[in-house]
Design a protein around this motif. Sequence first.
Motif, mmCIF file in Angstrom:
data_model
loop_
_atom_site.group_PDB
_atom_site.id
_atom_site.type_symbol
_atom_site.label_atom_id
_atom_site.label_comp_id
_atom_site.label_asym_id
_atom_site.label_seq_id
_atom_site.Cartn_x
_atom_site.Cartn_y
_atom_site.Cartn_z
ATOM 1 N N GLN A 17 53.191 80.236 3.177
ATOM 2 C CA GLN A 17 54.444 79.554 2.881
ATOM 3 C C GLN A 17 55.464 80.557 2.400
ATOM 4 O OE1 GLN A 17 54.211 76.335 0.099
ATOM 5 N NE2 GLN A 17 56.398 75.973 0.084
ATOM 6 N N SER A 18 56.660 80.475 2.944
ATOM 7 C CA SER A 18 57.710 81.411 2.588
ATOM 8 C C SER A 18 58.353 81.035 1.270
ATOM 9 C CB SER A 18 58.784 81.433 3.682
ATOM 10 O OG SER A 18 59.906 82.148 3.239
ATOM 11 N N ASP A 19 58.572 82.050 0.415
ATOM 12 C CA ASP A 19 59.347 81.858 -0.797
ATOM 13 C C ASP A 19 60.738 82.472 -0.675
ATOM 14 O OD1 ASP A 19 57.327 80.521 -2.195
ATOM 15 O OD2 ASP A 19 56.371 82.415 -2.718
ATOM 16 N N PRO A 155 58.571 72.191 -1.412
ATOM 17 C CA PRO A 155 58.058 73.477 -1.913
ATOM 18 C C PRO A 155 56.978 73.265 -2.958
ATOM 19 C CG PRO A 155 60.205 72.985 -2.878
ATOM 20 C CD PRO A 155 59.953 71.928 -1.839
ATOM 21 N N GLU A 156 56.178 74.301 -3.173
ATOM 22 C CA GLU A 156 55.108 74.222 -4.168
ATOM 23 C C GLU A 156 55.685 74.002 -5.562
ATOM 24 O OE1 GLU A 156 51.998 74.068 -3.620
ATOM 25 O OE2 GLU A 156 51.952 74.572 -1.480
ATOM 26 N N ASP A 157 56.785 74.690 -5.858
ATOM 27 C CA ASP A 157 57.448 74.544 -7.150
ATOM 28 C C ASP A 157 58.468 73.414 -7.041
ATOM 29 O OD1 ASP A 157 58.589 74.747 -9.604
ATOM 30 O OD2 ASP A 157 59.565 76.685 -9.258
ATOM 31 N N GLU A 158 58.124 72.261 -7.567
ATOM 32 C CA GLU A 158 58.983 71.089 -7.433
ATOM 33 C C GLU A 158 59.864 70.863 -8.647
ATOM 34 O OE1 GLU A 158 56.712 67.697 -6.369
ATOM 35 O OE2 GLU A 158 55.925 68.576 -4.511
ATOM 36 N N SER A 159 60.012 71.877 -9.498
ATOM 37 C CA SER A 159 60.872 71.741 -10.670
ATOM 38 C C SER A 159 62.331 71.819 -10.239
ATOM 39 C CB SER A 159 60.558 72.844 -11.683
ATOM 40 O OG SER A 159 60.776 74.117 -11.104
#
Length: 281
Positions: A17-19, A155-159
């Motif tokens: 997964q691209s960041d 995205p993995e970071d859903e904040s």
Amino acid sequence: MSHSHLTISARKQGEYQSDDGASAAPKQPRLKFGKSAEDTDKKGANRRLKDVEICVPIVYGTIAFYLGRKASESQSHKWTVYVRGATNEDLGAVIKRVVFQLHPSFNNPTRVVESPPFELSECGWGEFEIAISLFFHSDVCDKQVDLYHHLKLYPEDESGPQSTKKPVVMESYNEIVFPDPSENFLARVQNHPAVIVPRLPAGFNLPDPVPIENLHEKEKGDTKDHPHSQWFMNFSEADELLKLAAARQQVQAHIIKLRRQLSMMDGLPQLSKPPTGYEFT
């Protein structure tokens, strides 16, 4: 997953997964077809070349954009699923068509793309697994390759709120290996930038490449100028290039061994010393 004449293992290892977009990604095992049976070999330009392998690196994946203010309950994201060359080159010389199997809730969930670039775009709200089937030209292989990719929208970071400018990219790398290719196939891709072919012995002549019908009449098939190319992963790391170079040397050494065996059979004089770069111990 199993498939006739095809072995696939550790598929998940190749997903990334691209960041930040265009970052390096890990690779995964090869997809290799079984060798062609002797009775399927044909004479002429379709003759099979023994002990030769053609490798086609591919990337398949999805890129999803959050629609933000334009989002609705049923259409929160616009996404694209695709199969591309690892260096964004045109795969039309190898792949004839790609079939994408979407979730049954979509209208006409079986989508057939007959020419490169092999991709399709849709809008939706849910994540699901997409089946991707690759079909090759008749002189390449009569088997298909079935791949499976999970569409990822969030995205993995859903904040915090999801960005409308930065997409969620999920890609997998693989290498499709064709043993004992036909002369037609090898002649067509010998100088193709997306295909890895071994060096042939000196003096070996291939037939003139047979063009694929209507191939050059279609739209440009590479993805170098793709509107989302800035987000694609980079699968061309230096260490991988070194591995490819080492593989080429192994193939070349094998070819030299075969040439010596052939010359012995033909009663020709042998080399007095090994070629440069090869030493006996």
